[in-house]
Motif scaffolding. Sequence first.
Motif, PDB file in Angstrom:
ATOM      1  N   GLY A 193       0.793  -1.222   0.000  1.00 50.78           N
ATOM      2  CA  GLY A 193       0.000   0.000   0.000  1.00 50.78           C
ATOM      3  C   GLY A 193       0.825   1.271   0.000  1.00 50.78           C
ATOM      4  N   TYR A 194       2.165   1.114   0.064  1.00 55.00           N
ATOM      5  CA  TYR A 194       3.042   2.291   0.138  1.00 55.00           C
ATOM      6  C   TYR A 194       2.896   3.173  -1.110  1.00 55.00           C
ATOM      7  N   ASN A 208      -3.375  -4.556   8.026  1.00 58.96           N
ATOM      8  CA  ASN A 208      -4.166  -5.116   6.929  1.00 58.96           C
ATOM      9  C   ASN A 208      -5.509  -4.398   6.854  1.00 58.96           C
ATOM     10  N   ILE A 209      -5.754  -3.706   5.759  1.00 58.58           N
ATOM     11  CA  ILE A 209      -6.993  -2.932   5.622  1.00 58.58           C
ATOM     12  C   ILE A 209      -8.226  -3.830   5.686  1.00 58.58           C
ATOM     13  N   LEU A 225      -6.579   2.122  -0.180  1.00 58.59           N
ATOM     14  CA  LEU A 225      -5.984   0.833   0.165  1.00 58.59           C
ATOM     15  C   LEU A 225      -6.919  -0.329  -0.171  1.00 58.59           C
ATOM     16  N   LYS A 226      -8.192  -0.140   0.084  1.00 57.32           N
ATOM     17  CA  LYS A 226      -9.174  -1.200  -0.144  1.00 57.32           C
ATOM     18  C   LYS A 226      -9.290  -1.550  -1.629  1.00 57.32           C
ATOM     19  N   ASN A 227      -9.251  -0.497  -2.466  1.00 56.75           N
ATOM     20  CA  ASN A 227      -9.459  -0.691  -3.900  1.00 56.75           C
ATOM     21  C   ASN A 227      -8.162  -0.691  -4.706  1.00 56.75           C
ATOM     22  N   PHE A 236      -8.346  14.299  -8.658  1.00 53.88           N
ATOM     23  CA  PHE A 236      -8.848  12.981  -8.253  1.00 53.88           C
ATOM     24  C   PHE A 236      -8.861  12.010  -9.439  1.00 53.88           C
ATOM     25  N   GLU A 237      -7.761  12.042 -10.198  1.00 54.89           N
ATOM     26  CA  GLU A 237      -7.621  11.147 -11.346  1.00 54.89           C
ATOM     27  C   GLU A 237      -6.725   9.973 -10.972  1.00 54.89           C
ATOM     28  N   LEU A 238      -7.177   8.769 -11.260  1.00 57.78           N
ATOM     29  CA  LEU A 238      -6.417   7.559 -10.949  1.00 57.78           C
ATOM     30  C   LEU A 238      -5.548   7.144 -12.123  1.00 57.78           C
TER      31      LEU A 238
END
Length: 342
Positions: free
Chosen positions: A211-212, A235-236, A325-327, A337-339
């Motif tokens: 997740g880093y 762990n999320i 982290l979840k997704n 907010f662009e992935l």
Amino acid sequence: MNYKYAGVDLHKRSFTVCWISENGRKKTVEYKTDAAGYARFKKCLNKECEVAVESSGNTGYFYDQIAGLVKAVKVINTHKFKVISESVNKTDKRDAETISEFLKKDMIPEIRMKTKEERAVQNLINTRDKIVKCRSTLKNQLHGILNSEGIVTERESFGSNKQLEELKSIKGISETNRFVVGNIVDTIYSLNEQIKKLDEEIGKKGQEMKGYKNLISITGIGTLSATILLNTIGNIKNFANEKKLFAYFGIVPRGYDSGGKQKRGHITKFGNKIARTTLVQVTLIAMKFSPHIKEFYKRIKLKRGAGKAIIATARKMLGIIYKTLKNNWEFENFKKFELKKA
């Protein structure tokens, strides 16, 4: 006889255990916290046994010794389990018995036990925090000494080595104070080096964490803050939803229900203080770059004031961290907010 429940009152040199069988039979035994004592204790354990122990300095070692030998090891959340601390007749035997009775009734409030590696990283983070606070105390002392000599300094005056070095030859102060100032300056130099080394080691550990890359793609989160947040969260998947994570960080309000009226108080502040402070710090930075987060803060501030607004915004930021982290999100441009495209 196989005992099913074990309530443990753990101390530095010994621990008292109240064993309870399925039919309610009790036995209390004291063990030493040495190799022989743990060996005696382990002989009484089995895969059907549940163990409950309060959180303390050596709980991690105790947990590691028996985790694979029993059905469950429950580490007690002392903030939610006041039966022991508020007892009027407090003895090791009685405390162990109380813990075992609540364990048998499945009424033990738990905290998540970190892994051995997570605890080691937390020690690095805690050490850095203490050294930084020590440095701040010394800088405040420098301000105080100079102020007592009629020299007014700004809060940011001692941010560089050049500024600190100039203090050694500053004019207008007594020789004794000059000696003290020189000593403090040399100590701050040393602390700066220690902080630098700790930052490097913490950074190495952070880059190995799952997740880093996701977190550092969020504007406002750097290597240090990402490591602190990830080490705290673990762990999320341990959190069913973001509200569970909010509660774990201690940024949810206390609830009061009396006479049919429900009220909300200040935040609980349960959980890791360093992680909570880090969350607020990264939120303040993110507000400068994200119009969405900034507008959210302004809207809440108008309604409820700056203090409550920053906490609400920190919760929103933690919600973004949770979803990231979840997704397995990684941002291309957090401001918009662009992935990143897979």
